[in-house]
Write a protein that holds these residues in place. Structure first.
Motif, PDB file in Angstrom:
ATOM      1  N   SER A 175       0.858  -1.189   0.000  1.00  0.00           N
ATOM      2  CA  SER A 175       0.000   0.000   0.000  1.00  0.00           C
ATOM      3  C   SER A 175       0.891   1.235   0.000  1.00  0.00           C
ATOM      4  N   PRO A 176       1.389   1.650  -1.163  1.00  0.00           N
ATOM      5  CA  PRO A 176       2.340   2.762  -1.213  1.00  0.00           C
ATOM      6  C   PRO A 176       1.702   4.071  -0.748  1.00  0.00           C
ATOM      7  N   ASP A 177       2.468   4.852   0.024  1.00  0.00           N
ATOM      8  CA  ASP A 177       1.957   6.144   0.469  1.00  0.00           C
ATOM      9  C   ASP A 177       2.124   7.167  -0.655  1.00  0.00           C
ATOM     10  N   VAL A 222       7.563   7.527  -8.231  1.00  0.00           N
ATOM     11  CA  VAL A 222       7.635   6.725  -9.468  1.00  0.00           C
ATOM     12  C   VAL A 222       8.000   7.631 -10.647  1.00  0.00           C
ATOM     13  N   ALA A 223       7.438   8.827 -10.668  1.00  0.00           N
ATOM     14  CA  ALA A 223       7.775   9.780 -11.739  1.00  0.00           C
ATOM     15  C   ALA A 223       9.037  10.573 -11.409  1.00  0.00           C
ATOM     16  N   TRP A 229       9.550  -6.648 -17.033  1.00  0.00           N
ATOM     17  CA  TRP A 229       8.762  -5.688 -16.255  1.00  0.00           C
ATOM     18  C   TRP A 229       8.102  -4.698 -17.199  1.00  0.00           C
ATOM     19  N   ASP A 230       6.832  -4.450 -16.961  1.00  0.00           N
ATOM     20  CA  ASP A 230       6.088  -3.505 -17.787  1.00  0.00           C
ATOM     21  C   ASP A 230       6.045  -2.155 -17.052  1.00  0.00           C
ATOM     22  N   ALA A 231       7.001  -1.291 -17.393  1.00  0.00           N
ATOM     23  CA  ALA A 231       7.138  -0.003 -16.699  1.00  0.00           C
ATOM     24  C   ALA A 231       5.867   0.839 -16.846  1.00  0.00           C
ATOM     25  N   GLU A 232       5.290   0.803 -18.031  1.00  0.00           N
ATOM     26  CA  GLU A 232       4.107   1.622 -18.289  1.00  0.00           C
ATOM     27  C   GLU A 232       2.926   1.161 -17.431  1.00  0.00           C
ATOM     28  N   ALA A 233       2.747  -0.152 -17.365  1.00  0.00           N
ATOM     29  CA  ALA A 233       1.657  -0.691 -16.541  1.00  0.00           C
ATOM     30  C   ALA A 233       1.895  -0.370 -15.064  1.00  0.00           C
ATOM     31  N   PHE A 234       3.153  -0.438 -14.636  1.00  0.00           N
ATOM     32  CA  PHE A 234       3.480  -0.115 -13.235  1.00  0.00           C
ATOM     33  C   PHE A 234       3.125   1.338 -12.939  1.00  0.00           C
ATOM     34  N   ARG A 293      -0.638   1.874 -12.780  1.00  0.00           N
ATOM     35  CA  ARG A 293      -1.243   1.259 -11.611  1.00  0.00           C
ATOM     36  C   ARG A 293      -0.850   1.955 -10.314  1.00  0.00           C
ATOM     37  N   GLU A 294       0.437   2.329 -10.185  1.00  0.00           N
ATOM     38  CA  GLU A 294       0.971   2.721  -8.881  1.00  0.00           C
ATOM     39  C   GLU A 294       1.245   4.219  -8.725  1.00  0.00           C
TER      40      GLU A 294
END
Ligand SMILES: Nc1ncnc2c1ncn2[C@@H]1O[C@H](COP(=O)(O)OP(=O)(O)OP(=O)(O)O)[C@@H](O)[C@H]1O
Ligand SMILES: [Mg+2]
Length: 238
Positions: free
Chosen positions: A175-177, A184-185, A227-232, A235-236
């Motif tokens: 559960s990322p804060d 991520v960006a 790893w699908d960076a775009e999907a990550f 999603r996150e």
């Protein structure tokens, strides 16, 4: 990329678990892999070190250490206090080069962060990367505080004309804060290098079989993963 130097934004950020994932993905891709812990501190001679942990999780890899010191301190300090000869960057570079002659990929894990001192002359993992002319992978923590240490590390690498291959988040929370989701960006932005993966929190406690089966899904193609960076990001990220 025969030799990859793996550093972190600090200690306990997941360098060892990430090194194991990179090793597992490379093995799955059919490559022979060695992992070299530059200087292992905080373990007795009979205890398992980081290189042993990588071999436990990743499987068929050669595990080696240049030296180990019992107290959990920076290697230079630990060597001095133990009255032992410190590890010099040249010792690490020579050991890595020797392993590279017999393996497709050698992963060199540092101790703590990039500028942790190995010897009394102030030698560090950055000097190892310079001697080997090897790219560096930076393992970063996910949350608040990681942007500063990531940018400091990236700037130091750039000042030394070393290649920062990319950043991997060592432990991505279930559960990322908000800070983690914004990072991520922001992490690739401050690093000036791509995000090359994220290991889920709990990855290190998977069974070795499960770890090897899913490790490629945490790492980008540059690290032999899928790893699908775009999907990550979708999603996150915040
Ligand atoms: N993705 C993860 N899943 C589960 N546990 C993790 C993960 N990342 C790190 N850990 C745990 O956190 C602790 C620190 O991780 P790790 O040993 O990989 O850090 P490190 O950066 O290699 O530290 P050092 O500087 O001591 O080498 C370990 O107990 C490890 O099992
Ligand atoms: Mg470690």
């Amino acid at each position: 990329m025969p030799i990859l130097v793996i550093t972190g934004t600090g200690t306990e950020v997941g360098k060892t678990v990430t090194t194991a994932a990179v090793a597992a993905a490379a093995v799955a891709a059919g490559r022979s892999v060695a992992v070299l812990k530059a200087a292992q501190t905080g373990v007795r001679p009979d205890e398992r070190g980081d290189a042993d942990e990588v071999a436990r999780l990743a499987g068929a890899v050669t595990a080696a250490e240049v030296a180990r010191f019992p107290e959990p301190l920076a290697p230079g300090t630990a060597a001095r206090r133990a009255g032992l000869r410190p590890v010099r960057p040249q010792d690490v570079a020579e050991a890595a080069a020797k392993l590279a002659a017999e393996h497709d990929l050698v992963l060199v894990e540092g101790a703590g962060g990039l500028l942790v001192r190995f010897d009394e002359a102030g030698g560090t993992l950055a000097d190892v990367a310079r001697l080997l002319n090897a790219p560096v992978l930076l393992v970063a923590s996910a949350g608040l505080g990681t942007l500063n240490t990531t940018e400091l590390t990236a700037r130091e690498l750039r000042a030394r004309e070393l290649e920062l291959l990319g950043v991997v988040i060592g432990s991505w929370p279930d559960s990322p804060d908000l800070a983690s989701r914004c990072n991520v960006a922001d992490l690739p932005e401050v690093a000036g290098a791509p995000l090359l993966g994220a290991l889920p929190a709990g990855a290190g406690v998977l069974s070795p079989a499960d770890f090897r089966a899913v490790a490629p899904s945490w790492l980008s193609a540059r690290l032999d993963g899928n790893w699908d960076a775009e999907a990550f990001r979708t999603r996150e990220a915040a």
